[in-house]
Design a protein around this motif. Sequence first.
Motif, PDB file in Angstrom:
ATOM      1  N   GLU A   1      -6.086   6.340   5.790  1.00  0.00           N
ATOM      2  CA  GLU A   1      -6.283   4.814   4.807  1.00  0.00           C
ATOM      3  C   GLU A   1      -6.095   3.657   5.194  1.00  0.00           C
ATOM      4  O   GLU A   1      -5.858   2.574   5.368  1.00  0.00           O
ATOM      5  CB  GLU A   1      -6.055   5.104   3.348  1.00  0.00           C
ATOM      6  CG  GLU A   1      -6.714   6.863   2.746  1.00  0.00           C
ATOM      7  CD  GLU A   1      -6.330   7.817   3.330  1.00  0.00           C
ATOM      8  OE1 GLU A   1      -7.072   8.783   2.911  1.00  0.00           O
ATOM      9  OE2 GLU A   1      -5.800   7.782   3.902  1.00  0.00           O
ATOM     10  N   ALA A   2      -4.166   3.312   5.551  1.00  0.00           N
ATOM     11  CA  ALA A   2      -3.357   2.656   6.073  1.00  0.00           C
ATOM     12  C   ALA A   2      -4.135   1.698   7.156  1.00  0.00           C
ATOM     13  O   ALA A   2      -3.955   1.181   7.551  1.00  0.00           O
ATOM     14  CB  ALA A   2      -2.416   3.263   5.829  1.00  0.00           C
TER      15      ALA A   2
ATOM     16  N   GLY B   1      -7.723  -0.068   1.279  1.00  0.00           N
ATOM     17  CA  GLY B   1      -6.224   1.397   1.603  1.00  0.00           C
ATOM     18  C   GLY B   1      -6.921   1.533   0.200  1.00  0.00           C
ATOM     19  O   GLY B   1      -6.537   2.682   0.466  1.00  0.00           O
TER      20      GLY B   1
ATOM     21  N   SER C   1      -2.918   7.341  -0.737  1.00  0.00           N
ATOM     22  CA  SER C   1      -2.867   6.533   0.262  1.00  0.00           C
ATOM     23  C   SER C   1      -1.578   6.774   2.040  1.00  0.00           C
ATOM     24  O   SER C   1      -0.984   7.178   1.758  1.00  0.00           O
ATOM     25  CB  SER C   1      -2.080   5.356   0.829  1.00  0.00           C
ATOM     26  OG  SER C   1      -3.454   4.044  -0.483  1.00  0.00           O
TER      27      SER C   1
ATOM     28  N   ALA D   1      -7.249   0.601   6.662  1.00  0.00           N
ATOM     29  CA  ALA D   1      -7.472  -0.897   5.850  1.00  0.00           C
ATOM     30  C   ALA D   1      -6.444  -1.815   7.233  1.00  0.00           C
ATOM     31  O   ALA D   1      -7.097  -3.733   6.519  1.00  0.00           O
ATOM     32  CB  ALA D   1      -6.468  -0.660   4.781  1.00  0.00           C
TER      33      ALA D   1
ATOM     34  N   LEU E   1       0.779  -1.312   0.132  1.00  0.00           N
ATOM     35  CA  LEU E   1      -0.315   0.095  -0.132  1.00  0.00           C
ATOM     36  C   LEU E   1       1.279   1.522  -0.130  1.00  0.00           C
ATOM     37  O   LEU E   1       0.133   2.214  -0.652  1.00  0.00           O
ATOM     38  CB  LEU E   1      -0.991   0.088   1.316  1.00  0.00           C
ATOM     39  CG  LEU E   1      -2.195   0.995   1.309  1.00  0.00           C
ATOM     40  CD1 LEU E   1      -3.040   0.549  -0.148  1.00  0.00           C
ATOM     41  CD2 LEU E   1      -2.823   1.203   2.376  1.00  0.00           C
TER      42      LEU E   1
END
Length: 517
Positions: free
Chosen positions: A459-460, A508, A455, A463, A448
């Motif tokens: 987001e990380a 993500g 990202s 996810a 990612l």
Amino acid sequence: MTENLPFIDLAVIALYLIAMVLVGVYFSRRNKSADQFTKASGRIPGWAIGLSIYATFLSSNTFLGVPGKAFGGNWNAFVFSLSMPLAAWVAAKYFVPFYRSVGEVSAYTNLEKRFGAWARTYAVACFLLTQLARMGSIFFGISLTLQALTGYSMEMIMLVTGICIIIYTVMGGIEAVIWTEVVQGILKTLGAILIIGIIVADMPGGVSKIVEIGTNDNKFGLGSLSFDFTQATFWVVLLYGFFINLNNFGMDQNYVQRYHTASSAKEASKSVWLCVWIYVPASLMFFIIGTCLYAYYQVNPDLIQGVKLQAAAELLPSTASSSEISSLASALKPEDYGDKVMPHFMVTMIPTGLVGLIVSAILSAAMSTISSGMNASATVFAEDIYKRYFKPEMTDKQNMKLLYIGTTFFGLAGMVCGIAMIGVKSILDIWWQLSGIFAGGMLGLFLLGIISKKSGNTEALAATVIGLMVIIWMSLSYLIPEEFAYLKNPLHANMIIVVGTLSIFLTGSLIAKIRKG
């Protein structure tokens, strides 16, 4: 002195262990700084690094677990090796230049720059758990073999071999690890060739009879080509192999640290390809050994009875009678005692003197991976945990002391994990399952960060939480009561790393696309 192993074989093994310790003593003179201990000051040639990576791949799990799998089943697990070239291509093209450009000795420092401290810490935790599982399975595997050969307890064997590994790894650093692995890689390959030669020479009918028996009993099969992801089909093992090898080349400190020991990025990339072109045919040899042993014992069925009795005795309580043991032994299938066949063959069929050489080869397979794991784990602990959270500014003397303590600690912890694994059915299966669980989330987060430029931290994190929930469910859903069977994971255990990695990466990327357009 034991009755199982003659003095000359014990002497060969002892000389090998002493030689490995002396290598550590020799290289200890060069370890005057942390940079030398962890990077060898970038002075290792690419061919030596390649052989070192190959030796790390070719662990005692391969030496013992692969023949056991081939004996009890077929060559389905060889598909893992066939996935390596594609993973190596990705590593040589993207991962090696990336790590060389950032210059950080730890594979996980960049994750903090990309997503925050939590990402780095999470990846480090996954890596350390993976290393403990790997070292534990290897300690267990080598002690299983040496117990059959020497009669010593598995705990005692782990203690002696572990102390030797700790000494030369602590004293010699990464340079001692790499150069001992060069020797060990050659030794274990010659050991495999020697075993094949001995089996074929003693086999009535030779190679043609082995091929005939193997063909009739489907011992050369690579697995079903159906797109069934609930069984260990060709595609399941191929996917598992690609993702786990991508993790090895791209995220595993054992390999990333070696990229920094090379004199250039080009030399580092060459080392990856050298590892692959040696490992694929070398791993095939161990499947050939398993099939040769299967054919040999099919022709000599009376010789396998001792293995079956030993396996049955280990499955029953210590109070079980000889008739109970014999009854269970007659019901066992080849897959139930595959891991014990090669040690038995070595005890009963290999001439005195050669046994010591082959045991040294198996020891080298174990020691190379364990020493590499100890050094990498200590480096990660020092860089990503201690210096990050406790003491950022350290003198070189303090840094070296920390690396020494960390290396020793992880060596001892690996031994404890090995003792905890005593009694597992298949070395290879337990290692594949544990590595898939721990590596899945780490690889997904790394991909990612590298691929999805949009990202960010939010987001990380989202996810990773979702991916972890998926991995935990896939790993533990077998505990769900049968009345809720529809909630269990229907996929094969090797799919955990595949689904876990994709869950984090795709989730993500999708969240980033929705939030940022």
